[in-house]
Scaffold this motif. Structure first.
Motif, PDB file in Angstrom:
ATOM      1  N   ASN A 120       0.752  -1.250   0.000  1.00 11.42           N
ATOM      2  CA  ASN A 120       0.000   0.000   0.000  1.00 11.42           C
ATOM      3  C   ASN A 120       0.787   1.308   0.000  1.00 11.42           C
ATOM      4  O   ASN A 120       0.203   2.368   0.118  1.00 11.42           O
ATOM      5  CB  ASN A 120      -1.095   0.008   1.070  1.00 11.42           C
ATOM      6  N   TRP A 121       2.099   1.232  -0.181  1.00 10.93           N
ATOM      7  CA  TRP A 121       2.820   2.479  -0.454  1.00 10.93           C
ATOM      8  C   TRP A 121       2.800   2.700  -1.958  1.00 10.93           C
ATOM      9  O   TRP A 121       2.370   3.741  -2.448  1.00 10.93           O
ATOM     10  CB  TRP A 121       4.260   2.414   0.069  1.00 10.93           C
ATOM     11  N   VAL A 122       3.280   1.700  -2.673  1.00 14.11           N
ATOM     12  CA  VAL A 122       3.247   1.707  -4.133  1.00 14.11           C
ATOM     13  C   VAL A 122       2.900   0.283  -4.590  1.00 14.11           C
ATOM     14  O   VAL A 122       2.891  -0.638  -3.786  1.00 14.11           O
ATOM     15  CB  VAL A 122       4.616   2.119  -4.725  1.00 14.11           C
ATOM     16  N   ASP A 123       2.648   0.127  -5.879  1.00 16.46           N
ATOM     17  CA  ASP A 123       2.278  -1.200  -6.386  1.00 16.46           C
ATOM     18  C   ASP A 123       3.472  -2.073  -6.739  1.00 16.46           C
ATOM     19  O   ASP A 123       3.331  -3.285  -6.915  1.00 16.46           O
ATOM     20  CB  ASP A 123       1.398  -1.060  -7.637  1.00 16.46           C
ATOM     21  N   GLY A 124       4.635  -1.440  -6.881  1.00 12.33           N
ATOM     22  CA  GLY A 124       5.822  -2.204  -7.242  1.00 12.33           C
ATOM     23  C   GLY A 124       7.037  -1.303  -7.166  1.00 12.33           C
ATOM     24  O   GLY A 124       6.892  -0.080  -7.163  1.00 12.33           O
ATOM     25  N   VAL A 125       8.209  -1.895  -7.083  1.00 13.49           N
ATOM     26  CA  VAL A 125       9.417  -1.063  -7.008  1.00 13.49           C
ATOM     27  C   VAL A 125      10.460  -1.487  -8.032  1.00 13.49           C
ATOM     28  O   VAL A 125      10.479  -2.629  -8.492  1.00 13.49           O
ATOM     29  CB  VAL A 125      10.083  -1.093  -5.605  1.00 13.49           C
ATOM     30  N   ILE A 126      11.295  -0.527  -8.343  1.00 12.08           N
ATOM     31  CA  ILE A 126      12.420  -0.766  -9.237  1.00 12.08           C
ATOM     32  C   ILE A 126      13.686  -0.731  -8.405  1.00 12.08           C
ATOM     33  O   ILE A 126      13.926   0.219  -7.658  1.00 12.08           O
ATOM     34  CB  ILE A 126      12.461   0.308 -10.331  1.00 12.08           C
ATOM     35  N   VAL A 127      14.466  -1.791  -8.508  1.00  9.61           N
ATOM     36  CA  VAL A 127      15.693  -1.910  -7.726  1.00  9.61           C
ATOM     37  C   VAL A 127      16.890  -1.704  -8.651  1.00  9.61           C
ATOM     38  O   VAL A 127      16.941  -2.306  -9.723  1.00  9.61           O
ATOM     39  CB  VAL A 127      15.793  -3.314  -7.089  1.00  9.61           C
TER      40      VAL A 127
END
Lengths: 357, 357
Positions: A120-127
């Motif tokens: 619930n912060w964002v839907d996905g992250v880029i590492v």
DNA sequence: TTGAAAGCGCTAACAC
DNA sequence: GTGTTAGCGCTTTCAA
């Protein structure tokens, strides 16, 4: 603040539901009704409340990017092009990009990933800047949270990534120098906890050995990826391996630093010594002696990484889980000329040694 | 996904209300109860749902930054340092930063600002590269939406900004060249719709006139702020104003481009011609001939801009509404030596002309 | 010191 | 084709 669905509904004398459906293009609304609703929405300057929609849909339509910083800067200047890549792709697919700056391996970084993984912060992250046994990725995988990495992160990795082929990249660069007649090549390595650091070192030693050239520990120095770090590593190299005729650094910034050290030591890059870098950041072309390097299509990598992540979030099947891009050699003045025909010190300023790419 | 307040409430047999209050540090909860609740929250790995909180509080705790891009890059390399500044300050105050990339004056940019002004996307925005009669700012002001600009935007502006003093910056640079003996100085201007472009041009002409030196139109050329644009502008300048002994560009990228043109024309920067830029981007120091320039404390500007915006959002009184920072001259090799003692062409390579900062 | 109830603005299942 | 109802997860009166 601005008008909401209820305001529109009141205005046209319909229910909130109908208004919502009309505005979202459902086809079970009479065309005439829809027109009235759209008109009212325009009049009232309606804009949907994103937060409410997010809460209801349980999706944020936001992507997280935790950007590694080094002091007041990005850890690498090419991250700006990378951001442009992910930003544009995200915008195209109507996602917002949340950027959070943290120094690598810091407590702040850990908390940022934890917050992401908790949902619930964002839907996905880029590492980015993947590390050996990367704890960020372990965390994300443990939580089953969507992510795509720029960079690989272990031999048996099954999760998605986009990466440039560092081994191939360093290999063409090393071979380029060997073909110019160099046999004693110093190497400035990146910290070995960084995956790309390992691959680049591996690409170097493999290529040397393939050409029957032994690699000693004395000819390898590690740097912290900054210009200063490159300068310091080059100084150590010069002390431990003075016979070198070429230096390859794991990134452009260190190569630029190395060139300064070499110049101070009376060895002119592109004349007395060949120098190569990796990344092709803007500064490589502007450098005192324009730098031979390996170009990564970084904007494109950003775009692809982002597109892949959105596919994952949307549950769309991926064309490819793991993408490895071929980098490209960019020859500039720092390569110098073939060793056999290298000009004597007296002729330094005249020959083609300083010609541009 | 993760646990919510209801889960904790069920677990400890209390109401959602009490759990919420306990977790948010209200003092009307029995200490023992609070401990139980905190323990349960930890066990369940509770993380508050930001979206729900945002909907309820009618605040997003997010800041918007619409970043001007030029092709696949940032419009200016220094925006990466700027992002680091706003990002770190935002994080410190528990705000998220949403970055949206758009090319200047594009439809996409307009829509992004409109979305912001309509409310509920973010709580405030940071505007950069202010323009003459800036429509973005007009829009934000019309909606009464919180923003802070990096750059001024008109004579009678009352809204908050942080800016560097471009007039003072160009002035010290111009004076520096005049003091070195230069009288015929070419100027590469930025597009005049950009506020900083106007100020820098103004700083140049004012300083020239203050020194009793007339400024003709032939000695001013406009460039698009890129290296290529600077190179082209320098070529035009060389044609219309060949007698120039120094060139000042409105930013470093154009100065670097200008140096290339000058070199091709057989005029060595730092020897036959003095060159100055503005910004002190990393490339300025790395350049073929290290570039004399004016440094802006860009990280600090980012930090201050962000801090000011958060103060406005929080309704805190501002220490200052409008901040003007003094830039600083950085002298490097491209300044050359005083004209009177300038070496003849034969001595070019020997003298101190190429010494570093 | 705790709980019940209301509601932020939206969408979706299910009537009618 | 349109409306009723419910509820996403949280905070905040207000009452007990």
């Amino acid at each position: 603040m601005s008008a909401n669905l209820r305001d529109i509904a009141d205005r046209v004398g319909l229910s909130v539901t109908t208004v919502s459906r009309a505005l979202n293009g459902y086809d079970d609304v009479a065309e005439k009704t829809r027109q009235r609703i759209i008109a009212a929405a325009k009049e009232l300057d309606y804009a949907p409340n994103l937060t409410a929609r997010r809460l209801r849909k349980q999706r944020t339509d936001m992507l997280g990017f935790i950007l590694p910083t080094f002091g007041p800067r990005f850890s690498d200047p090419f991250f700006s092009e990378f951001i442009a890549g992910i930003g544009n792709e995200a915008a195209r697919q109507e996602f917002d990009l949340v950027v959070s700056t943290h120094s690598p391996e810091s407590e702040g970084e850990r908390r940022a990933y934890l917050r992401a993984a908790n949902g619930n912060w964002v839907d996905g992250v880029i590492v980015v800047r993947t590390r050996w046994k990367d704890s960020r990725i372990a965390l994300l995988e443990a939580h089953g949270f969507p992510f795509v990495a720029f960079g690989r992160y272990g031999v048996d990795a099954t999760a998605p990534y986009v990466d440039e082929d560092s081994i191939a990249g360093i290999s063409i660069l090393t071979q380029h120098f060997i073909d110019l007649g160099h046999q004693t090549i110093g190497f400035i390595a990146a910290p070995s906890n960084l995956m790309f650091g390992r691959y680049r070192l591996q690409g170097f030693t493999e290529t040397m050995e393939r050409n029957g050239l032994a690699v000693e520990t004395a000819q390898i120095a590690e740097g912290d990826l900054t210009e200063t770090g490159g300068a310091a590593a080059a100084a150590r190299l010069l002390a431990s391996f003075p016979q070198l005729t070429a230096v390859i650094a794991s990134n452009d910034l260190m190569a630029i630093g190395a060139m300064k050290t070499l110049q101070k030591a009376g060895r002119e890059p592109g004349v007395d010594v060949a120098v190569g870098g990796f990344d092709d950041v803007p500064a490589a072309a502007y450098a005192n002696v324009p730098l031979t390097t390996v170009r990564q299509p970084i904007y494109e990598i950003g775009r692809k990484t982002c597109a892949m992540l959105i596919d994952i979030i949307a549950g769309r099947p991926l064309a490819a889980h793991q993408i490895l891009l071929k980098p490209e050699l960019v020859v500039r003045a720092s390569s110098g000329v073939p060793l056999a025909t290298s000009p004597s010190p007296d002729e330094r300023r005249s020959s083609g040694a300083l010609q541009s790419e």
